[in-house]
Write a protein that holds these residues in place. Structure first.
Motif, PDB file in Angstrom:
ATOM      1  N   ALA A 114      49.255  25.207  -2.434  1.00  0.00           N
ATOM      2  CA  ALA A 114      48.946  24.916  -3.835  1.00  0.00           C
ATOM      3  C   ALA A 114      49.188  23.441  -4.157  1.00  0.00           C
ATOM      4  CB  ALA A 114      49.783  25.797  -4.754  1.00  0.00           C
ATOM      5  N   ALA A 115      50.146  22.843  -3.442  1.00  0.00           N
ATOM      6  CA  ALA A 115      50.456  21.425  -3.656  1.00  0.00           C
ATOM      7  C   ALA A 115      49.576  20.511  -2.809  1.00  0.00           C
ATOM      8  CB  ALA A 115      51.931  21.170  -3.354  1.00  0.00           C
ATOM      9  N   GLY A 116      48.661  21.095  -2.027  1.00  0.00           N
ATOM     10  CA  GLY A 116      47.740  20.291  -1.240  1.00  0.00           C
ATOM     11  C   GLY A 116      48.150  20.068   0.204  1.00  0.00           C
ATOM     12  N   ASP A 117      49.287  20.611   0.620  1.00  0.00           N
ATOM     13  CA  ASP A 117      49.735  20.454   2.010  1.00  0.00           C
ATOM     14  C   ASP A 117      49.184  21.619   2.816  1.00  0.00           C
ATOM     15  OD1 ASP A 117      50.960  20.217   4.453  1.00  0.00           O
ATOM     16  OD2 ASP A 117      53.003  20.057   3.666  1.00  0.00           O
ATOM     17  N   HIS A 118      48.025  21.397   3.437  1.00  0.00           N
ATOM     18  CA  HIS A 118      47.357  22.467   4.171  1.00  0.00           C
ATOM     19  C   HIS A 118      47.822  22.561   5.622  1.00  0.00           C
ATOM     20  CE1 HIS A 118      44.908  23.145   0.682  1.00  0.00           C
ATOM     21  NE2 HIS A 118      44.631  21.860   0.642  1.00  0.00           N
ATOM     22  N   GLU A 119      48.632  21.628   6.074  1.00  0.00           N
ATOM     23  CA  GLU A 119      49.134  21.654   7.446  1.00  0.00           C
ATOM     24  C   GLU A 119      50.421  22.459   7.569  1.00  0.00           C
ATOM     25  OE1 GLU A 119      49.313  17.871   9.430  1.00  0.00           O
ATOM     26  OE2 GLU A 119      47.560  17.164   8.329  1.00  0.00           O
ATOM     27  N   PHE A 120      51.180  22.567   6.485  1.00  0.00           N
ATOM     28  CA  PHE A 120      52.488  23.221   6.518  1.00  0.00           C
ATOM     29  C   PHE A 120      52.422  24.604   7.159  1.00  0.00           C
ATOM     30  CE2 PHE A 120      55.826  25.856   4.575  1.00  0.00           C
ATOM     31  CZ  PHE A 120      56.945  25.103   4.864  1.00  0.00           C
ATOM     32  N   GLY A 121      51.430  25.388   6.798  1.00  0.00           N
ATOM     33  CA  GLY A 121      51.361  26.759   7.273  1.00  0.00           C
ATOM     34  C   GLY A 121      50.611  26.973   8.570  1.00  0.00           C
ATOM     35  N   GLU A 122      50.085  25.901   9.181  1.00  0.00           N
ATOM     36  CA  GLU A 122      49.268  26.073  10.389  1.00  0.00           C
ATOM     37  C   GLU A 122      50.000  26.816  11.503  1.00  0.00           C
ATOM     38  OE1 GLU A 122      45.974  25.661  11.101  1.00  0.00           O
ATOM     39  OE2 GLU A 122      45.869  25.332   8.947  1.00  0.00           O
ATOM     40  N   SER A 123      51.219  26.413  11.831  1.00  0.00           N
ATOM     41  CA  SER A 123      51.928  27.068  12.942  1.00  0.00           C
ATOM     42  C   SER A 123      52.290  28.506  12.580  1.00  0.00           C
ATOM     43  CB  SER A 123      53.177  26.284  13.341  1.00  0.00           C
ATOM     44  OG  SER A 123      54.163  26.352  12.334  1.00  0.00           O
ATOM     45  N   LEU A 124      52.562  28.753  11.295  1.00  0.00           N
ATOM     46  CA  LEU A 124      52.896  30.113  10.883  1.00  0.00           C
ATOM     47  C   LEU A 124      51.668  31.010  10.922  1.00  0.00           C
ATOM     48  CD1 LEU A 124      55.391  29.353   8.003  1.00  0.00           C
ATOM     49  CD2 LEU A 124      55.813  29.656  10.440  1.00  0.00           C
ATOM     50  N   ARG A 125      50.534  30.477  10.503  1.00  0.00           N
ATOM     51  CA  ARG A 125      49.298  31.259  10.606  1.00  0.00           C
ATOM     52  C   ARG A 125      48.971  31.550  12.078  1.00  0.00           C
ATOM     53  NH1 ARG A 125      47.955  28.433   5.833  1.00  0.00           N
ATOM     54  NH2 ARG A 125      47.294  26.575   6.940  1.00  0.00           N
ATOM     55  N   ALA A 126      49.168  30.571  12.927  1.00  0.00           N
ATOM     56  CA  ALA A 126      48.895  30.764  14.364  1.00  0.00           C
ATOM     57  C   ALA A 126      49.828  31.827  14.940  1.00  0.00           C
ATOM     58  CB  ALA A 126      49.042  29.448  15.112  1.00  0.00           C
ATOM     59  N   GLY A 127      51.091  31.791  14.576  1.00  0.00           N
ATOM     60  CA  GLY A 127      52.047  32.794  15.056  1.00  0.00           C
ATOM     61  C   GLY A 127      51.715  34.181  14.548  1.00  0.00           C
ATOM     62  N   TRP A 128      51.342  34.264  13.286  1.00  0.00           N
ATOM     63  CA  TRP A 128      50.985  35.555  12.707  1.00  0.00           C
ATOM     64  C   TRP A 128      49.734  36.105  13.389  1.00  0.00           C
ATOM     65  CZ3 TRP A 128      47.582  38.656  10.203  1.00  0.00           C
ATOM     66  CH2 TRP A 128      48.110  39.739   9.498  1.00  0.00           C
ATOM     67  N   LEU A 129      48.763  35.234  13.683  1.00  0.00           N
ATOM     68  CA  LEU A 129      47.553  35.671  14.363  1.00  0.00           C
ATOM     69  C   LEU A 129      47.864  36.174  15.783  1.00  0.00           C
ATOM     70  CD1 LEU A 129      44.516  36.065  14.203  1.00  0.00           C
ATOM     71  CD2 LEU A 129      44.244  33.685  14.940  1.00  0.00           C
ATOM     72  N   ARG A 130      48.790  35.509  16.468  1.00  0.00           N
ATOM     73  CA  ARG A 130      49.203  35.996  17.801  1.00  0.00           C
ATOM     74  C   ARG A 130      49.831  37.388  17.671  1.00  0.00           C
ATOM     75  NH1 ARG A 130      50.494  30.530  18.344  1.00  0.00           N
ATOM     76  NH2 ARG A 130      52.661  30.900  17.745  1.00  0.00           N
ATOM     77  N   MET A 131      50.628  37.586  16.614  1.00  0.00           N
ATOM     78  CA  MET A 131      51.236  38.900  16.401  1.00  0.00           C
ATOM     79  C   MET A 131      50.153  39.941  16.131  1.00  0.00           C
ATOM     80  SD  MET A 131      54.354  40.063  13.889  1.00  0.00           S
ATOM     81  CE  MET A 131      53.541  39.521  12.394  1.00  0.00           C
ATOM     82  N   PHE A 132      49.172  39.608  15.307  1.00  0.00           N
ATOM     83  CA  PHE A 132      48.060  40.525  15.040  1.00  0.00           C
ATOM     84  C   PHE A 132      47.367  40.897  16.348  1.00  0.00           C
ATOM     85  CE2 PHE A 132      43.591  41.399  14.343  1.00  0.00           C
ATOM     86  CZ  PHE A 132      43.623  42.359  13.340  1.00  0.00           C
ATOM     87  N   ASP A 133      47.071  39.908  17.176  1.00  0.00           N
ATOM     88  CA  ASP A 133      46.399  40.158  18.451  1.00  0.00           C
ATOM     89  C   ASP A 133      47.255  41.035  19.364  1.00  0.00           C
ATOM     90  OD1 ASP A 133      44.217  38.670  17.602  1.00  0.00           O
ATOM     91  OD2 ASP A 133      44.812  36.864  18.699  1.00  0.00           O
TER      92      ASP A 133
END
Length: 182
Positions: A114-133
Motif C-alpha cells: 500500500a505504501a508502494g514497496d512492491h519488493e518487500f513481499g517478493e521473498s514471502l510470496r516465493a516461499g508461499w508459492l513453494r509451500m503451495f507447490d
C-alpha cells in the motif's frame, strides 16, 4: 556462541517479537534484548530491521513446509491430507507465535504494498508459492486440492485466532461425516 548460532537465536527471537508486536510495533532493541546481545551486534547479523523480519517470516514458512513434508513422508491421497492437517494443527497449537507470525507477514506485506514497496513481499510470496507447490505435489499434483487445503487452513487460522474452542458449532465443517454421532 558462533555468529551462526547467534543469528539462529535472533531469528527465533524475531519470530516471537514480530508475531506479538508486528513489524512496526517491534523494536530491534527488544529483539536484541531477547537474544542477549547488543543492538549494534544484532545489526552485524542483519543489515536492518526489514532483513530481520524477512528472515523470521521466511523461517516461519520454511518450518511450516518442513512440518508438511515430515507429515506426508510415505503417504498419499487422503492419508497425506489428514497428516498435513494434523501437523499444521500441532504446529499452531504448540507454538501459537507461528500463527501470529503468519498473520503479521500478511499484514506487513499488505502495508508495504500500500505504501508502494512492491519488493518487500517478493521473498514471502516465493516461499508461499513453494509451500503451495509442495502441498499440491503431496496431494497428487492437484492444484484444486492444494487450494482447498489452504482455504481450510485459513479458516482454521481465523477460528483459532478468534478463540473458538474445538467443540464450537463453527468447527462443524471439520467433523468427519462418517464419525459416530456426526
Amino acid at each position: 556462541m558462533s555468529a551462526d548460532e547467534r543469528r539462529e537465536s535472533a531469528v527465533r527471537a524475531a519470530i516471537t517479537e514480530f508475531a506479538r508486536g508486528g513489524y512496526n510495533g517491534t523494536s530491534t532493541e527488544v529483539i536484541a534484548r531477547r537474544v542477549g546481545v547488543s543492538q549494534p551486534y544484532l545489526f552485524r547479523l542483519f543489515p536492518n530491521k526489514q532483513a530481520m523480519f524477512l528472515a523470521a517470516a521466511e523461517r516461519c514458512i520454511a518450518d511450516t513446509r518442513q512440518a508438511f513434508a515430515d507429515a506426508v513422508e510415505g503417504l498419499e491421497g487422503d492419508e497425506a491430507l489428514h497428516a498435513m492437517s494434523e501437523a499444521y494443527q500441532r504446529l499452531i497449537v504448540h507454538d501459537p507465535d507461528r500463527l501470529l507470525m503468519q498473520m503479521q507477514m500478511y499484514a506487513a506485506v499488505a502495508a508495504a504494498e500500500a505504501a508502494g514497496d512492491h519488493e518487500f513481499g517478493e521473498s514471502l510470496r516465493a516461499g508461499w508459492l513453494r509451500m503451495f507447490d509442495d502441498i499440491a505435489l503431496a496431494l497428487g499434483a492437484d492444484a484444486d486440492k492444494a487450494t482447498a487445503f489452504l482455504a481450510y487452513g485459513m479458516l482454521i487460522n481465523t477460528l483459532t485466532s478468534l478463540g473458538y474452542p474445538a467443540g464450537h458449532r463453527v468447527w462443524s465443517g471439520f467433523r468427519d461425516p462418517d464419525a459416530p454421532g456426526a
